[in-house]
Scaffold this motif. Sequence first.
Motif, PDB file in Angstrom:
ATOM      1  N   THR A 157       0.855  -1.187   0.000  1.00 44.54           N
ATOM      2  CA  THR A 157       0.000   0.000   0.000  1.00 44.54           C
ATOM      3  C   THR A 157       0.890   1.236   0.000  1.00 44.54           C
ATOM      4  N   LEU A 158       0.554   2.176  -0.853  1.00 45.06           N
ATOM      5  CA  LEU A 158       1.293   3.423  -0.958  1.00 45.06           C
ATOM      6  C   LEU A 158       0.385   4.572  -0.555  1.00 45.06           C
ATOM      7  N   ALA A 159       0.834   5.372   0.397  1.00 44.66           N
ATOM      8  CA  ALA A 159       0.034   6.487   0.893  1.00 44.66           C
ATOM      9  C   ALA A 159       0.154   7.696  -0.027  1.00 44.66           C
ATOM     10  N   GLY A 160      -0.745   8.663   0.162  1.00 42.51           N
ATOM     11  CA  GLY A 160      -0.677   9.903  -0.602  1.00 42.51           C
ATOM     12  C   GLY A 160      -1.680   9.963  -1.724  1.00 42.51           C
ATOM     13  N   ALA A 161      -1.728  11.127  -2.380  1.00 39.27           N
ATOM     14  CA  ALA A 161      -2.704  11.343  -3.451  1.00 39.27           C
ATOM     15  C   ALA A 161      -2.473  10.399  -4.621  1.00 39.27           C
ATOM     16  N   ALA A 162      -1.206  10.074  -4.890  1.00 38.14           N
ATOM     17  CA  ALA A 162      -0.889   9.187  -6.011  1.00 38.14           C
ATOM     18  C   ALA A 162      -0.732   7.735  -5.555  1.00 38.14           C
ATOM     19  N   GLY A 163      -1.146   7.447  -4.334  1.00 40.50           N
ATOM     20  CA  GLY A 163      -0.970   6.117  -3.774  1.00 40.50           C
ATOM     21  C   GLY A 163      -2.038   5.141  -4.186  1.00 40.50           C
ATOM     22  N   GLY A 164      -1.986   3.995  -3.568  1.00 41.04           N
ATOM     23  CA  GLY A 164      -2.941   2.949  -3.870  1.00 41.04           C
ATOM     24  C   GLY A 164      -2.434   1.624  -3.331  1.00 41.04           C
ATOM     25  N   VAL A 165      -2.824   0.546  -3.983  1.00 45.09           N
ATOM     26  CA  VAL A 165      -2.443  -0.790  -3.543  1.00 45.09           C
ATOM     27  C   VAL A 165      -2.058  -1.627  -4.757  1.00 45.09           C
ATOM     28  N   ARG A 166      -1.091  -2.515  -4.578  1.00 48.99           N
ATOM     29  CA  ARG A 166      -0.732  -3.417  -5.666  1.00 48.99           C
ATOM     30  C   ARG A 166      -0.343  -4.781  -5.104  1.00 48.99           C
ATOM     31  N   TYR A 167      -0.623  -5.790  -5.897  1.00 45.97           N
ATOM     32  CA  TYR A 167      -0.320  -7.171  -5.525  1.00 45.97           C
ATOM     33  C   TYR A 167       0.967  -7.605  -6.218  1.00 45.97           C
ATOM     34  N   ILE A 168       1.913  -8.117  -5.440  1.00 44.62           N
ATOM     35  CA  ILE A 168       3.183  -8.620  -5.955  1.00 44.62           C
ATOM     36  C   ILE A 168       3.198 -10.146  -5.796  1.00 44.62           C
ATOM     37  N   PRO A 169       3.155 -10.914  -6.888  1.00 49.13           N
ATOM     38  CA  PRO A 169       3.283 -12.367  -6.763  1.00 49.13           C
ATOM     39  C   PRO A 169       4.640 -12.705  -6.153  1.00 49.13           C
ATOM     40  N   PHE A 170       4.637 -13.400  -5.041  1.00 39.92           N
ATOM     41  CA  PHE A 170       5.882 -13.634  -4.316  1.00 39.92           C
ATOM     42  C   PHE A 170       5.728 -14.869  -3.438  1.00 39.92           C
ATOM     43  N   TRP A 171       6.587 -15.858  -3.684  1.00 39.14           N
ATOM     44  CA  TRP A 171       6.560 -17.082  -2.884  1.00 39.14           C
ATOM     45  C   TRP A 171       7.489 -16.966  -1.677  1.00 39.14           C
ATOM     46  N   GLY A 172       7.128 -17.644  -0.610  1.00 36.88           N
ATOM     47  CA  GLY A 172       8.023 -17.767   0.526  1.00 36.88           C
ATOM     48  C   GLY A 172       9.085 -18.818   0.239  1.00 36.88           C
ATOM     49  N   LYS A 173      10.144 -18.806   1.041  1.00 36.43           N
ATOM     50  CA  LYS A 173      11.265 -19.709   0.811  1.00 36.43           C
ATOM     51  C   LYS A 173      10.849 -21.178   0.919  1.00 36.43           C
ATOM     52  N   ASN A 174       9.988 -21.502   1.870  1.00 40.77           N
ATOM     53  CA  ASN A 174       9.552 -22.887   2.032  1.00 40.77           C
ATOM     54  C   ASN A 174       8.805 -23.378   0.803  1.00 40.77           C
ATOM     55  N   HIS A 175       7.915 -22.526   0.253  1.00 42.30           N
ATOM     56  CA  HIS A 175       7.190 -22.905  -0.963  1.00 42.30           C
ATOM     57  C   HIS A 175       8.173 -23.161  -2.107  1.00 42.30           C
ATOM     58  N   ALA A 176       9.156 -22.264  -2.238  1.00 44.06           N
ATOM     59  CA  ALA A 176      10.121 -22.374  -3.330  1.00 44.06           C
ATOM     60  C   ALA A 176      10.944 -23.657  -3.211  1.00 44.06           C
ATOM     61  N   GLN A 177      11.446 -23.934  -2.029  1.00 39.40           N
ATOM     62  CA  GLN A 177      12.267 -25.128  -1.840  1.00 39.40           C
ATOM     63  C   GLN A 177      11.467 -26.407  -2.041  1.00 39.40           C
ATOM     64  N   GLU A 178      10.230 -26.400  -1.564  1.00 39.60           N
ATOM     65  CA  GLU A 178       9.380 -27.581  -1.732  1.00 39.60           C
ATOM     66  C   GLU A 178       9.115 -27.861  -3.205  1.00 39.60           C
ATOM     67  N   TYR A 179       8.832 -26.805  -3.973  1.00 44.54           N
ATOM     68  CA  TYR A 179       8.543 -27.030  -5.389  1.00 44.54           C
ATOM     69  C   TYR A 179       9.799 -27.458  -6.150  1.00 44.54           C
ATOM     70  N   LEU A 180      10.944 -26.918  -5.802  1.00 46.60           N
ATOM     71  CA  LEU A 180      12.169 -27.324  -6.487  1.00 46.60           C
ATOM     72  C   LEU A 180      12.465 -28.798  -6.244  1.00 46.60           C
ATOM     73  N   ARG A 181      12.173 -29.288  -5.052  1.00 46.86           N
ATOM     74  CA  ARG A 181      12.357 -30.719  -4.783  1.00 46.86           C
ATOM     75  C   ARG A 181      11.424 -31.554  -5.668  1.00 46.86           C
ATOM     76  N   GLU A 182      10.190 -31.098  -5.824  1.00 44.99           N
ATOM     77  CA  GLU A 182       9.244 -31.796  -6.702  1.00 44.99           C
ATOM     78  C   GLU A 182       9.737 -31.772  -8.142  1.00 44.99           C
ATOM     79  N   LEU A 183      10.271 -30.628  -8.559  1.00 42.22           N
ATOM     80  CA  LEU A 183      10.734 -30.470  -9.925  1.00 42.22           C
ATOM     81  C   LEU A 183      11.942 -31.369 -10.209  1.00 42.22           C
TER      82      LEU A 183
END
Length: 276
Positions: free
Chosen positions: A59-85
């Motif tokens: 979330t960004l404050a101010g007149a030009a602010g707003g909200v944005r979603y950043i796709p981002f995995w946690g380390k556990n998710h990343a490591q688990e998927y790499l093991r599957e891969l």
Amino acid sequence: MKRSERLVDMTKYLMERPHKLIPLPFFVKRYGAAKSSISEDLAILKHTLASNQDGILETLAGAAGGVRYIPFWGKNHAQEYLRELVELIEDPQRILAGGFVYLSDILCNPRYLDKIGKLISTRYAYSNIDVVMTIETKGIPLAQVVAQYLNVPFIIARKHSKVTEGASVSVNYISSSLDRVSKMELPTRVLEENSNVLLVDDFMMAGGTLTGMQQLVKEFNSTIAGVCVLCEADFDDVKLIEGHLSLVKIEKVDSEKGNIVAQPGNIVDHTDFNRF
């Protein structure tokens, strides 16, 4: 709308527009709700995403602010998927004549691609990427899903020019076999000068193809933001490129014994997960 309904719709709207800043007044008007109620909704979403380590809500404050979603995995998710891969790639049935490894089923499966794209986009979420670049043909679906998560265009270097794409810039490069010189081309219209470019590809032997893409980017006076591949051959001692990242390192392909030895690549080691 009830809050539960707003949360569902808001989540869907933000996830369909990753990295895009949405002004808070937009949601106020969309749901006919008070700004304070929208702020509370966003706080719930932010907490839930962070708790599951499945994305970041900024979330960004101010007149030009707003909200944005950043796709981002946690380390556990990343490591688990790499093991599957790794387990998936070590399947002996993937061995092809000449010691090559079959990857087309992974690159053509939306379920696998989605996770691969999210992992790569996690690494480069804060690298200010302007465009994702690959070379035809197997790298195309990989570039597309990464670009989708980063919410930027993707472009394709080709081995042969097409009249439908107009004028192009070409470079010569040493092919992966290191025994011949090949050519790749990029239409002049697809890449603007001073762009920040992420290079992706499906498989890397010595890295000759990626060095060719690097040369092309430089011809457009642009910058290489990063180089990432799905798999790299770790048994190839000759490397023409440095500083690249990979999801999987293939250490050995034994056609006679019918086995593949692989391990997770270095992408997790070079990703800052301390953003939740």
